[in-house]
Design a protein around this motif. Structure first.
Motif, short mmCIF file in Angstrom:
data_model
loop_
_atom_site.label_atom_id
_atom_site.label_comp_id
_atom_site.label_asym_id
_atom_site.label_seq_id
_atom_site.Cartn_x
_atom_site.Cartn_y
_atom_site.Cartn_z
N TRP A 197 36.43 27.29 48.76
CA TRP A 197 36.50 29.02 48.85
C TRP A 197 35.73 29.70 48.04
N ASP A 198 35.27 29.42 46.83
CA ASP A 198 34.45 30.33 45.94
C ASP A 198 32.91 30.98 46.72
N GLY A 199 32.59 29.64 46.92
CA GLY A 199 31.02 29.65 47.81
C GLY A 199 31.75 30.34 48.54
N LEU A 200 32.38 30.40 49.53
CA LEU A 200 32.38 31.07 50.94
C LEU A 200 32.43 32.37 51.25
N LEU A 201 33.54 33.42 50.33
CA LEU A 201 33.55 34.22 49.86
C LEU A 201 32.48 35.05 49.43
N GLY A 202 31.88 34.10 48.43
CA GLY A 202 30.76 34.72 47.77
C GLY A 202 29.34 35.16 48.31
N ARG A 203 29.45 33.87 49.44
CA ARG A 203 27.81 34.12 51.39
C ARG A 203 28.72 35.46 51.33
N VAL A 204 30.35 35.78 51.83
CA VAL A 204 30.50 36.95 53.07
C VAL A 204 30.38 37.95 51.95
N SER A 250 37.33 51.48 54.40
CA SER A 250 37.65 49.81 53.11
C SER A 250 36.72 48.67 53.60
N ILE A 251 35.81 49.04 54.41
CA ILE A 251 35.31 47.79 54.51
C ILE A 251 33.95 47.54 53.57
N GLY A 252 33.20 48.72 54.07
CA GLY A 252 31.90 49.54 53.24
C GLY A 252 31.98 48.62 51.78
N ALA A 253 33.23 48.98 51.12
CA ALA A 253 33.58 49.01 49.31
C ALA A 253 33.91 48.24 48.75
N TRP A 254 34.51 46.99 49.38
CA TRP A 254 35.71 46.08 48.91
C TRP A 254 34.60 44.59 47.99
N VAL A 255 32.90 44.85 48.07
CA VAL A 255 32.42 44.04 47.32
C VAL A 255 32.66 44.82 45.85
N LEU A 256 32.51 45.51 45.78
CA LEU A 256 32.12 46.46 44.23
C LEU A 256 33.43 45.48 43.59
N THR A 257 34.98 45.80 44.38
CA THR A 257 36.06 45.25 43.37
C THR A 257 35.51 43.95 43.17
N PHE A 258 35.35 43.31 44.18
CA PHE A 258 35.38 41.49 44.72
C PHE A 258 34.00 41.34 43.52
N ARG A 259 33.08 42.00 43.13
CA ARG A 259 31.97 41.35 42.33
C ARG A 259 32.52 41.79 40.66
N ILE A 260 33.31 42.73 40.48
CA ILE A 260 34.00 43.17 39.77
C ILE A 260 34.77 41.88 38.50
N LEU A 261 36.12 41.65 39.59
CA LEU A 261 36.90 41.07 38.94
C LEU A 261 36.59 39.78 39.66
N ARG A 262 35.68 39.34 40.82
CA ARG A 262 35.57 37.85 40.29
C ARG A 262 34.73 37.18 38.94
N VAL A 263 33.93 37.97 37.99
CA VAL A 263 33.69 38.00 37.52
C VAL A 263 35.08 37.57 36.37
N HIS A 264 35.07 38.75 35.46
CA HIS A 264 36.81 39.15 35.20
C HIS A 264 37.64 37.23 35.45
N ALA A 265 38.22 37.48 36.08
CA ALA A 265 39.15 36.76 36.88
C ALA A 265 38.78 35.02 36.44
N GLY A 266 37.50 34.53 37.15
CA GLY A 266 36.97 33.25 36.59
C GLY A 266 36.72 33.01 34.77
N THR A 267 36.84 34.13 34.06
CA THR A 267 37.01 33.86 32.95
C THR A 267 38.49 33.36 32.42
N VAL A 268 38.97 34.76 33.15
CA VAL A 268 40.91 34.57 32.74
C VAL A 268 41.36 33.55 33.57
N ALA A 269 41.01 32.43 34.23
CA ALA A 269 41.31 30.98 35.55
C ALA A 269 40.82 29.81 34.48
#
Length: 292
Positions: free
Chosen positions: A120-127, A159-178
């Motif tokens: 999942w992480d790898g797939l969504l990261g590539r997307v 919406s499609i053009g802007a979701w990546v920013l949220t994904f990048r910000i929260l992926r780092v933090h959520a990964g730390t929390v997880a």
């Protein structure tokens, strides 16, 4: 985007203490943003005559603080102040809806990537990488050329053009929390993925949602205004900030205020949002470090 991600990344415990939340710049930016949004929201009250009222005898009146038209008039004698107030309503309204949707989409995918890991992480990261490789304005042009320029197509492409920013910000933090021990304990104890996300990871990531939403709002507003400038946003006779900038382009030499004033409002709004977003990112990154 990299600057924001670096700001929110974990730092050593001995990192220097950051400034308090309410700095002079943040206060000025907040007051300016509240003033612009408030004036736009109250446009029907402040200018009950409507945005299309014409006064041909007052064509190309220059701005004057003490006249009937403080910000001047356009080629049809329409008041620029009234038009920028009404023009901000679709610009800000569409941007708010698109920013909320893109933030929700980015959050959902970031949490899935952080907790799912592996495939999942790898797939969504590539997307996300593919999305970053495609200019948002190009994607919007292609979609709107086929889907038209209604509210739903505009919100969708923004919406499609802007979701990546949220994904990048929260992926780092959520990964730390997880990766924290109590999250691992909950998962080993049989807690379902959605339960862990809802009860543990999401509350810990909630402060950064405000940061992501603020930054998304500014990027979406820029894209929305760009589409309006190109004639693919809100259509006349209803005004829009980007559309107003384009309408006065041919008269820049003699009637600069037609384009400059709505353009200045776009810049002021975006800069205010960026200042607020940076200050929140700085503040919440410190709070997160203290908690963990």
């Amino acid at each position: 985007m990299s600057t924001v991600t670096e700001t929110l990344a974990p730092a050593p415990a001995d990192a220097p203490r950051r400034r308090r939340l309410l700095t002079p710049g943040a206060v000025v930016a907040t007051l300016l943003l509240v003033g612009i949004v408030g004036a736009v929201a109250l446009a029907p009250v402040l200018a009950p005559g409507g945005y299309d009222a014409q006064d041909v005898a007052s064509r190309y009146t220059a701005p004057t603080w003490f006249g009937a038209h403080p910000l001047g008039t356009d080629e049809l004698g329409r008041d620029i102040l009234v038009r920028v107030l009404y023009g901000g309503r679709p610009a800000l309204g569409i941007s708010v809806v698109a920013a909320l949707l893109s933030t929700a989409l980015g959050l959902t995918l970031a949490l899935l990537a952080a907790l799912g890991g592996g495939l999942w992480d790898g797939l969504l990261g590539r997307v996300a990488d593919i999305q970053l490789a495609i200019p948002s304005i190009l994607l919007a042009l292609v979609v709107l050329a086929f889907a038209g320029t209604g509210f739903v197509p505009l919100v969708t492409v923004l919406s499609i053009g802007a979701w990546v920013l949220t994904f990048r910000i929260l992926r780092v933090h959520a990964g730390t929390v997880a990766a924290l021990p109590y999250i691992e304990a909950a998962r080993l104890g049989g807690a379902r993925t959605w339960s862990v996300l809802w009860r543990h990871v999401l509350p810990a990531s909630a402060p950064l949602l405000i940061v992501a939403l603020t930054l998304n709002f500014s990027s979406v507003l820029i894209l929305e205004s760009s589409l309006g400038y190109l004639g693919l946003g809100v259509q006349p006779p209803r005004p829009d900030w980007g559309q107003l900038v384009a309408s006065g382009q041919a008269q820049l030499a003699g009637a600069w205020w037609i384009s400059l004033i709505p353009g200045a409002l776009i810049v002021l709004t975006v800069v205010s949002l960026q200042v607020i977003g940076d200050r929140l990112a700085d503040h919440f990154s410190l709070a997160t470090r203290k908690e963990h």
